[in-house]
Design an enzyme around this catalytic site. Structure first.
Site, PDB file in Angstrom:
ATOM      1  N   GLU A 288      -1.857  -9.233   3.451  1.00 26.03           N
ATOM      2  CA  GLU A 288      -1.747  -9.814   4.800  1.00 26.03           C
ATOM      3  C   GLU A 288      -3.094 -10.206   5.400  1.00 26.03           C
ATOM      4  O   GLU A 288      -3.167 -11.072   6.262  1.00 26.03           O
ATOM      5  CB  GLU A 288      -1.011  -8.852   5.750  1.00 26.03           C
ATOM      6  CG  GLU A 288      -1.731  -7.557   6.105  1.00 26.03           C
ATOM      7  CD  GLU A 288      -1.422  -6.398   5.152  1.00 26.03           C
ATOM      8  OE1 GLU A 288      -1.079  -6.669   3.985  1.00 26.03           O
ATOM      9  OE2 GLU A 288      -1.552  -5.232   5.578  1.00 26.03           O
TER      10      GLU A 288
ATOM     11  N   HIS B 274      -3.640  -5.097   0.326  1.00 20.02           N
ATOM     12  CA  HIS B 274      -3.062  -5.633   1.568  1.00 20.02           C
ATOM     13  C   HIS B 274      -3.197  -7.164   1.573  1.00 20.02           C
ATOM     14  O   HIS B 274      -4.207  -7.687   2.043  1.00 20.02           O
ATOM     15  CB  HIS B 274      -3.822  -5.083   2.778  1.00 20.02           C
ATOM     16  CG  HIS B 274      -3.572  -3.641   3.045  1.00 20.02           C
ATOM     17  ND1 HIS B 274      -2.584  -3.197   3.889  1.00 20.02           N
ATOM     18  CD2 HIS B 274      -4.189  -2.533   2.571  1.00 20.02           C
ATOM     19  CE1 HIS B 274      -2.601  -1.878   3.936  1.00 20.02           C
ATOM     20  NE2 HIS B 274      -3.561  -1.444   3.146  1.00 20.02           N
TER      21      HIS B 274
ATOM     22  N   CYS C  63       0.831  -1.194   0.000  1.00 15.13           N
ATOM     23  CA  CYS C  63       0.000   0.000   0.000  1.00 15.13           C
ATOM     24  C   CYS C  63       0.876   1.260   0.000  1.00 15.13           C
ATOM     25  O   CYS C  63       1.528   1.526  -1.003  1.00 15.13           O
ATOM     26  CB  CYS C  63      -0.998  -0.035   1.141  1.00 15.13           C
ATOM     27  SG  CYS C  63      -2.495   0.868   0.701  1.00 15.13           S
TER      28      CYS C  63
HETATM   29  N1  GLN Z   1      -2.104   6.953   2.323  1.00 17.37           N
HETATM   30  C1  GLN Z   1      -2.174   6.121   1.153  1.00 17.37           C
HETATM   31  C2  GLN Z   1      -3.517   6.252   0.432  1.00 17.37           C
HETATM   32  O1  GLN Z   1      -4.480   6.666   1.012  1.00 17.37           O
HETATM   33  C3  GLN Z   1      -1.879   4.683   1.503  1.00 17.37           C
HETATM   34  C4  GLN Z   1      -2.851   4.061   2.444  1.00 17.37           C
HETATM   35  C5  GLN Z   1      -2.387   2.759   3.032  1.00 17.37           C
HETATM   36  O2  GLN Z   1      -1.204   2.452   3.049  1.00 17.37           O
HETATM   37  N2  GLN Z   1      -3.296   1.970   3.570  1.00 17.37           N
HETATM   38  O3  GLN Z   1      -3.618   5.917  -0.715  1.00 17.37           O
END
Ligand code: GLN
Length: 547
Positions: free
Chosen positions: A513, A511, A385
């Protein structure tokens, strides 16, 4: 097999952090191993409607379900220990209950009546019990907080009322309590549990089973004392001592016949439990043949609970490789002011570097430095992410030569916004409710490393972010060597990219995970740890060098 749904309510006494969530999940695993279908509900007594906007350093990880709900991290335990797929209906806060009741009141549903905690709030809570208990033989309902808190009272009152409406033998109350060991007296103390059970009984709930958390096993005399003062039969009092790994809880509880007792009390006939997968995990955890060091470079490293699913997924990747994973938590902000030698001191020992998700600009430049180190030193790198977004920024700056490249989240006017908000995304006016949340499909390119690791072309992974890879800059980044090997089926959104030629470099917008289990490690984590083991061989063997 149970005919109607049976309910197990799990409450906690004395202090928080007794492992109620793990206990609930382990009970679920045991019941599943007997062929029963389980479902879970987590009730949280705070006023936020969900934990989506809560600081991870206060609340721990926000767990995202397939249907895009931002929920309590206990739902992650439920999914990791069982085959349950949780949804929004499996987590409810006091705030959500009040929100539902107030919405009904504004709608005129209460026909001019006075809306009160009893019966309106408690009725709504009971409705949530049934909504979260669909399609199962046994619903395990865990109430957050500690008995005695003002906030949990409506939930406990709802449990009391609910029990009265069910058939005898269909509802079980399990109370998780603390039996502390006092070193100077060399004694285990039952008084806190006595008080906690007394508080429960005052509300009208008599626990059927006590799970006693502590450093030690419960000797018979302590069990007898608890039985006498808490009015719980001796054979319904179980130890919940600290164990080496949370994944030892199912077999540990089974060794005391907790699952047998639950089935007896709930009048459930089931097959004998098949605990082979859990026994196998315990063996692997106890006797790993290898050990790797992974550097986790993030902003919330002071509270490890913030990265719960991630840490568990790394452990699962270790189990799949018969390997112990040792984590070095590195505060990304601290990397920012370091010189090259200091960076080498911090990261030079790592067999793999992982940069996780996050929000806000703090620490992002440190993440970029860690990513640059992994890329240029051929250390296995996994970006997730925000970690993925920063990896693209790093590449754009140092390989494409766009020194001003950034995410428009952190530098809105950058001439090279490699990560940005798409035109179709609405202007963010409010925090919460504006993110891409939940499961989305992703197609993996034939011949790519990701395609090889997953072993299939179409995957589905969960998201929690606002910003996306800027499609307009994709061709130039591709020309510079990036392979955008995972995209949305219409190819508009980048979900994953990799660096051909690097030993292991994968960055995901999603994600992964959230979907990993101890008994079935997520392929990316299993492969990442495998690459870290190889890296270690390259670095020279360090097995047995301790943690
Ligand atoms: N801040 C980034 C976004 O909003 C990544 C968010 C995250 O890592 N969950 O796209």
């Amino acid at each position: 097999m149970a005919r109607s749904t049976k309910y197990i309510f799990v409450t906690g006494g004395v202090i928080s952090s007794l492992g109620k969530g793990i206990s609930a999940a382990a009970i679920g695993a045991l019941l599943e191993s007997r062929g029963l279908r389980v479902n879970f509900l987590k009730l949280d007594p705070y006023i936020n409607v969900d934990p989506g906007t809560m600081n991870p350093l206060q609340h721990g990880e926000v767990y995202v379900t397939e249907d895009g709900a931002e929920t309590d991290m206990d739902l992650g335990h439920y999914e990791r220990f069982t085959h349950t797929r949780t949804r929004q209906a499996n987590n409810c806060t006091a705030g959500r209950i009040y929100y539902r009741v107030i919405t009904k009141e504004r709608h005129g549903d209460y026909l001019g009546g006075t809306v009160q905690v009893i019966p309106h709030i408690t009725d709504e809570i009971q409705l949530v019990f049934t909504e979260g208990s669909q399609d199962c033989d046994v619903a395990i309902i865990e109430t957050g907080g500690t008995v005695g808190d003002i906030e949990s009272l409506p939930f406990l009152e709802a449990i009391r009322q609910f029990r009265g409406k069910q058939n005898r033998g269909d509802v079980l109350n399990i109370h998780v309590t603390l039996v502390p060991y006092i070193k100077t007296a060399d004694e285990l103390k039952t008084k806190p549990s006595q008080h906690s059970v007394a508080a429960l009984r005052q509300i009208g709930i008599q626990p059927d089973i006590l799970l006693c958390r502590g450093e030690r096993d419960l000797p018979l005399d302590i069990r007898r004392k608890l039985a006498l003062f808490c009015n719980v039969p001796e054979d319904c009092i179980f130890g919940a001592r600290d164990v080496e790994s949370i994944y030892m809880m199912p077999t540990y509880f089974h060794s005391q016949n907790l699952d047998g007792k639950i089935c007896e009390l709930l009048n459930i006939w089931s097959k004998d439990p098949d605990l082979e997968p859990w026994e196998h995990i315990c063996d692997t955890i106890r006797n790993p043949s290898k050990e790797v060091r992974i550097a986790l470079v993030g902003k919330y490293v002071k509270l490890h609970e913030s990265y719960k699913s991630l840490i568990e997924a790394l452990n699962h990747g270790g189990y799949a490789n018969d390997c112990k994973v040792c984590l070095d938590y590195i505060d990304s902000e601290e990397l920012e002011s370091m010189n090259e030698g200091e960076i080498e001191d911090v990261l030079g020992n790592a067999d793999g570097i992982l940069v996780p998700g996050g929000f806000g600009v703090r620490g992002t430049e440190g993440k970029i430095r860690a990513i640059e180190y992994a890329r240029t030193h051929n250390v296995p790198f996994f970006g997730i992410c925000l970690g993925m977004q920063m990896a693209l920024v790093e590449y754009a700056r140092h390989v494409c030569g766009w020194s001003d490249a950034n995410s428009s989240e952190f530098y809105p006017d950058t001439p090279h916004p490699v990560i940005h908000l798409m035109a179709s995304q609405e202007i963010v006016t409010e925090k919460g409710g504006t993110m891409r949340l939940g499961a989305y499909p992703c197609c993996l390119a034939d011949g790519s490393h990701a395609r090889e690791i997953y072993g299939k072309r179409e995957i589905s992974e969960r998201h929690r972010h606002r910003y996306e890879v800027n499609a307009a800059l994709r061709p130039e980044l591709e020309k510079a060597g990036i392979l955008f090997s995972g995209t949305s089926p219409d190819d508009t959104l980048v979900e994953l990219f990799e660096l051909p030629g690097h030993p292991w470099y994968i960055a995901t917008q999603f994600h992964p995970e959230y979907q990993s289990k101890p008994t079935a490690a997520h392929p990316l984590f299993a492969s990442f740890i495998q690459a870290a083991i190889l890296q270690q061989t390259k670095n020279g063997m360090r097995i047995g060098s301790g943690t």
